[in-house]
Design a protein around this motif. Structure first.
Motif, PDB file in Angstrom:
ATOM      1  N   ILE A 131       0.407   3.839   5.697  1.00  0.00           N
ATOM      2  CA  ILE A 131       0.490   5.187   5.134  1.00  0.00           C
ATOM      3  C   ILE A 131      -0.791   5.955   5.453  1.00  0.00           C
ATOM      4  O   ILE A 131      -1.893   5.505   5.148  1.00  0.00           O
ATOM      5  CB  ILE A 131       0.692   5.121   3.612  1.00  0.00           C
ATOM      6  CG1 ILE A 131       1.954   4.323   3.290  1.00  0.00           C
ATOM      7  CG2 ILE A 131       0.770   6.523   3.031  1.00  0.00           C
ATOM      8  CD1 ILE A 131       2.115   4.001   1.816  1.00  0.00           C
ATOM      9  N   ASP A 160      -9.565   4.119   1.158  1.00  0.00           N
ATOM     10  CA  ASP A 160      -8.252   3.494   1.148  1.00  0.00           C
ATOM     11  C   ASP A 160      -8.351   2.081   0.611  1.00  0.00           C
ATOM     12  O   ASP A 160      -9.390   1.486   0.534  1.00  0.00           O
ATOM     13  CB  ASP A 160      -7.678   3.442   2.561  1.00  0.00           C
ATOM     14  CG  ASP A 160      -8.548   2.621   3.466  1.00  0.00           C
ATOM     15  OD1 ASP A 160      -9.529   3.194   3.956  1.00  0.00           O
ATOM     16  OD2 ASP A 160      -8.302   1.422   3.634  1.00  0.00           O
ATOM     17  N   HIS A 177      -6.369   9.395  -1.235  1.00  0.00           N
ATOM     18  CA  HIS A 177      -5.625   8.586  -0.279  1.00  0.00           C
ATOM     19  C   HIS A 177      -4.803   7.503  -0.972  1.00  0.00           C
ATOM     20  O   HIS A 177      -5.286   6.848  -1.879  1.00  0.00           O
ATOM     21  CB  HIS A 177      -6.606   7.936   0.708  1.00  0.00           C
ATOM     22  CG  HIS A 177      -5.964   7.581   2.005  1.00  0.00           C
ATOM     23  ND1 HIS A 177      -5.248   6.416   2.186  1.00  0.00           N
ATOM     24  CD2 HIS A 177      -5.888   8.253   3.179  1.00  0.00           C
ATOM     25  CE1 HIS A 177      -4.798   6.385   3.435  1.00  0.00           C
ATOM     26  NE2 HIS A 177      -5.171   7.475   4.054  1.00  0.00           N
ATOM     27  N   PRO A 178      -3.564   7.331  -0.549  1.00  0.00           N
ATOM     28  CA  PRO A 178      -2.734   6.268  -1.113  1.00  0.00           C
ATOM     29  C   PRO A 178      -3.229   4.905  -0.651  1.00  0.00           C
ATOM     30  O   PRO A 178      -3.984   4.818   0.315  1.00  0.00           O
ATOM     31  CB  PRO A 178      -1.350   6.564  -0.537  1.00  0.00           C
ATOM     32  CG  PRO A 178      -1.630   7.261   0.750  1.00  0.00           C
ATOM     33  CD  PRO A 178      -2.878   8.067   0.511  1.00  0.00           C
ATOM     34  N   PRO A 179      -2.792   3.840  -1.302  1.00  0.00           N
ATOM     35  CA  PRO A 179      -3.195   2.512  -0.858  1.00  0.00           C
ATOM     36  C   PRO A 179      -2.757   2.272   0.569  1.00  0.00           C
ATOM     37  O   PRO A 179      -1.679   2.681   0.972  1.00  0.00           O
ATOM     38  CB  PRO A 179      -2.440   1.573  -1.810  1.00  0.00           C
ATOM     39  CG  PRO A 179      -2.070   2.404  -2.974  1.00  0.00           C
ATOM     40  CD  PRO A 179      -1.918   3.807  -2.462  1.00  0.00           C
ATOM     41  N   CYS A 180      -3.623   1.625   1.300  1.00  0.00           N
ATOM     42  CA  CYS A 180      -3.334   1.392   2.707  1.00  0.00           C
ATOM     43  C   CYS A 180      -2.797  -0.013   2.910  1.00  0.00           C
ATOM     44  O   CYS A 180      -3.299  -0.965   2.342  1.00  0.00           O
ATOM     45  CB  CYS A 180      -4.607   1.586   3.542  1.00  0.00           C
ATOM     46  SG  CYS A 180      -4.339   1.400   5.300  1.00  0.00           S
ATOM     47  N   TYR A 190      -0.247  -6.042   0.065  1.00  0.00           N
ATOM     48  CA  TYR A 190      -0.113  -4.888   0.947  1.00  0.00           C
ATOM     49  C   TYR A 190       0.079  -5.298   2.391  1.00  0.00           C
ATOM     50  O   TYR A 190       0.310  -4.487   3.249  1.00  0.00           O
ATOM     51  CB  TYR A 190      -1.374  -4.005   0.853  1.00  0.00           C
ATOM     52  CG  TYR A 190      -1.449  -3.242  -0.423  1.00  0.00           C
ATOM     53  CD1 TYR A 190      -2.438  -3.523  -1.339  1.00  0.00           C
ATOM     54  CD2 TYR A 190      -0.495  -2.266  -0.718  1.00  0.00           C
ATOM     55  CE1 TYR A 190      -2.519  -2.822  -2.533  1.00  0.00           C
ATOM     56  CE2 TYR A 190      -0.581  -1.566  -1.911  1.00  0.00           C
ATOM     57  CZ  TYR A 190      -1.574  -1.842  -2.804  1.00  0.00           C
ATOM     58  OH  TYR A 190      -1.652  -1.153  -3.968  1.00  0.00           O
ATOM     59  N   LEU A 235      -2.526  10.119   5.818  1.00  0.00           N
ATOM     60  CA  LEU A 235      -2.419  11.522   5.425  1.00  0.00           C
ATOM     61  C   LEU A 235      -2.543  12.397   6.666  1.00  0.00           C
ATOM     62  O   LEU A 235      -3.434  12.185   7.484  1.00  0.00           O
ATOM     63  CB  LEU A 235      -3.518  11.884   4.423  1.00  0.00           C
ATOM     64  CG  LEU A 235      -3.471  11.177   3.075  1.00  0.00           C
ATOM     65  CD1 LEU A 235      -4.674  11.586   2.232  1.00  0.00           C
ATOM     66  CD2 LEU A 235      -2.183  11.505   2.328  1.00  0.00           C
ATOM     67  N   ASN A 295       3.757   9.098   6.616  1.00  0.00           N
ATOM     68  CA  ASN A 295       3.109   9.874   5.560  1.00  0.00           C
ATOM     69  C   ASN A 295       3.901   9.762   4.263  1.00  0.00           C
ATOM     70  O   ASN A 295       3.657  10.494   3.315  1.00  0.00           O
ATOM     71  CB  ASN A 295       2.999  11.343   5.974  1.00  0.00           C
ATOM     72  CG  ASN A 295       4.346  11.956   6.293  1.00  0.00           C
ATOM     73  OD1 ASN A 295       5.343  11.254   6.405  1.00  0.00           O
ATOM     74  ND2 ASN A 295       4.372  13.267   6.452  1.00  0.00           N
ATOM     75  N   ASN A 296       4.845   8.847   4.262  1.00  0.00           N
ATOM     76  CA  ASN A 296       5.683   8.641   3.089  1.00  0.00           C
ATOM     77  C   ASN A 296       5.019   7.633   2.161  1.00  0.00           C
ATOM     78  O   ASN A 296       5.029   6.430   2.419  1.00  0.00           O
ATOM     79  CB  ASN A 296       7.065   8.154   3.532  1.00  0.00           C
ATOM     80  CG  ASN A 296       7.997   7.970   2.353  1.00  0.00           C
ATOM     81  OD1 ASN A 296       7.652   8.326   1.218  1.00  0.00           O
ATOM     82  ND2 ASN A 296       9.165   7.430   2.617  1.00  0.00           N
ATOM     83  N   THR A 297       4.475   8.117   1.080  1.00  0.00           N
ATOM     84  CA  THR A 297       3.742   7.227   0.167  1.00  0.00           C
ATOM     85  C   THR A 297       4.680   6.272  -0.557  1.00  0.00           C
ATOM     86  O   THR A 297       4.221   5.307  -1.147  1.00  0.00           O
ATOM     87  CB  THR A 297       2.964   8.054  -0.865  1.00  0.00           C
ATOM     88  OG1 THR A 297       3.881   8.929  -1.537  1.00  0.00           O
ATOM     89  CG2 THR A 297       1.895   8.890  -0.183  1.00  0.00           C
ATOM     90  N   LEU A 298       5.967   6.544  -0.496  1.00  0.00           N
ATOM     91  CA  LEU A 298       6.935   5.645  -1.133  1.00  0.00           C
ATOM     92  C   LEU A 298       7.504   4.655  -0.125  1.00  0.00           C
ATOM     93  O   LEU A 298       8.453   3.933  -0.427  1.00  0.00           O
ATOM     94  CB  LEU A 298       8.073   6.460  -1.766  1.00  0.00           C
ATOM     95  CG  LEU A 298       7.633   7.480  -2.814  1.00  0.00           C
ATOM     96  CD1 LEU A 298       8.835   8.270  -3.315  1.00  0.00           C
ATOM     97  CD2 LEU A 298       6.923   6.798  -3.966  1.00  0.00           C
TER      98      LEU A 298
END
Length: 380
Positions: free
Chosen positions: A152, A334, A110-113, A377, A154, A142-145
């Motif tokens: 973000i 996350d 999982h990307p950083p939340c 964040y 999934l 869902n764009n991690t960028l």
DNA sequence: TCCGCTGACACGTTTGAAGCGT
DNA sequence: AACGCTTCAAACGTGTCAGCGG
């Protein structure tokens, strides 16, 4: 205005609703009077009963229903920061098959939340208690960028929103001793890039004003629209926040328990799931503990940062497990977990803090608060 | 072949500026 | 001049669909 001292009656009401098993877990005193109520609970329940899905897109999609909560028990003249994040329910991903969700293996990394801070933060308690607060502008992606501060997620993973009330004069001076976290099992949802369950689609079209163009014509409404152009509509001032104002509320009543009681609770939860067939999401309570729209009960742990959770009052469309086990949650993989790091030395490194209805939190003590990236964040 | 993701599409809603009257 | 109301148009948000790619 709702004052802190005025909640005793409500506490009593809720306490009287405790069933026996819950009473055995309740702590005799409550360290904090802060409570949170889900305002549009019946709408959430409608979705929850068939398995809530939330669309996520590359550019961000709003939640529907969106989170609308009421806070009480705050000190009227003390400043608070209220934030929201969305965390994984469990360590699995899911797929829609044969008209129901079933597990499809372990969750992807999982990307950083991001943590979404309510735009009014910080504000005195009287401000927060004056009216319900909502997060209608929050978007899921869902764009991690993503650079827009969207949360973000999934696709094909299950999540639930979590709210944090932090006593602080500004977002950079959070006091760990006064962090309270709240979550509502009925707000759990599956993130998807396209709707899987047609019942969810219909429910959203029926309730979401932005989807009114799809109310007639069903799946063929798109082609219908091409030939049936209607004149521009007037501009009724429709407050989306009021869509479910009449909703009965689910109240979150602080109670406390301790580690040994948590173990008992976990055992109880697991026992209730024997047979491998999930009675609901990972947040779903033992049916025997199911409470209806009456004041709900939560289990909470008396620690520097509490997460409070209440059982959903309606059964959830069953999830089919391919593993014959309850989808026991991951350790909140996350980045948002970092938000709940206690201050150094505030608790032992291995002491679990929260475990309710199968959801299990354990504080990560590898980073102290001053190093926490939460603010980087945080978006608002 | 299956399944998830993406972008285009048309429609309804929201928002804010502009115009007007009091 | 200030205020409130109405109107208008652009921006935004929505679900559906076809097509793409792994």
């Amino acid at each position: 205005m709702e004052m802190t001292g005025g909640h005793d009656d409500v506490h009593h009401t809720a306490d009287s609703s405790l069933n026996e098993s819950m009473l055995s877990l309740a702590h005799p005193y409550q360290p904090s009077g802060i409570r949170m109520t889900l305002e549009n609970a019946d709408l959430w329940q409608s979705f929850h009963s068939i398995g809530t899905e939330m669309i996520i897109t590359k550019h961000g999609r709003r939640m529907f229903p969106h989170c609308r909560v009421r806070v009480s028990g705050l000190q009227p003249f003390t400043n608070y920061v209220i934030t929201m994040d969305i965390v994984l329910v469990d360590g699995f991903k899911y797929k829609w098959k044969k008209e129901q969700w079933e597990m499809a293996g372990a969750a992807d990394p999982h990307p950083p939340c991001h943590t979404y801070m309510h735009p009014d933060s910080p504000a005195p308690g009287r401000h927060w208690m004056k009216q319900p607060l909502s997060f209608p502008k929050l978007k899921l992606t869902n764009n991690t960028l993503n650079q827009h501060g969207h949360i973000i997620l999934l696709s094909m993973h299950r999540y639930y929103p979590r709210f944090h009330v932090v006593q602080a004069d500004n977002p950079y001076a959070l006091r760990w001793g006064s962090v309270q976290s709240f979550s509502f099992p009925e707000t759990a949802f599956t993130a998807v890039t396209a709707y899987q369950n047609p019942k969810i689609t219909k429910l959203k079209i029926d309730h979401n004003p932005f989807a009114k163009g799809f109310r007639e014509g069903g799946t063929h409404s798109h082609s219908k629209r091409l030939s049936n152009k209607s004149p521009p509509a007037k501009r009724p001032t429709l407050d989306r926040d009021d869509l479910s104002n009449s909703s009965p509320s689910l109240q979150r009543m602080p109670s406390t328990s301790q580690f040994t009681q948590m173990e008992a609770s976990r055992a109880s939860t697991q026992q209730s799931l024997k047979g491998g067939h999930l009675s609901g999401s990972a947040l779903e309570p033992d049916p025997s503990e199911s409470i209806h729209v009456e004041p709900l009960v939560l289990r909470e742990y008396n620690c520097s940062s509490d997460e409070q959770m209440v059982p959903a009052s309606m059964p959830y469309q069953p999830y089919r497990s391919e593993y014959g086990m309850f989808p026991y949650p991951s350790r909140d993989p996350d980045g948002a977990q970092i938000f709940l790091h206690p201050p150094p030395n505030s608790r032992s490194a291995s002491e679990p803090c929260i475990q309710q209805h199968g959801y299990y939190h354990q504080y990560n003590t590898t980073a102290d608060w001053s190093q926490s990236p939460v603010l980087s964040y945080t978006t608002w």
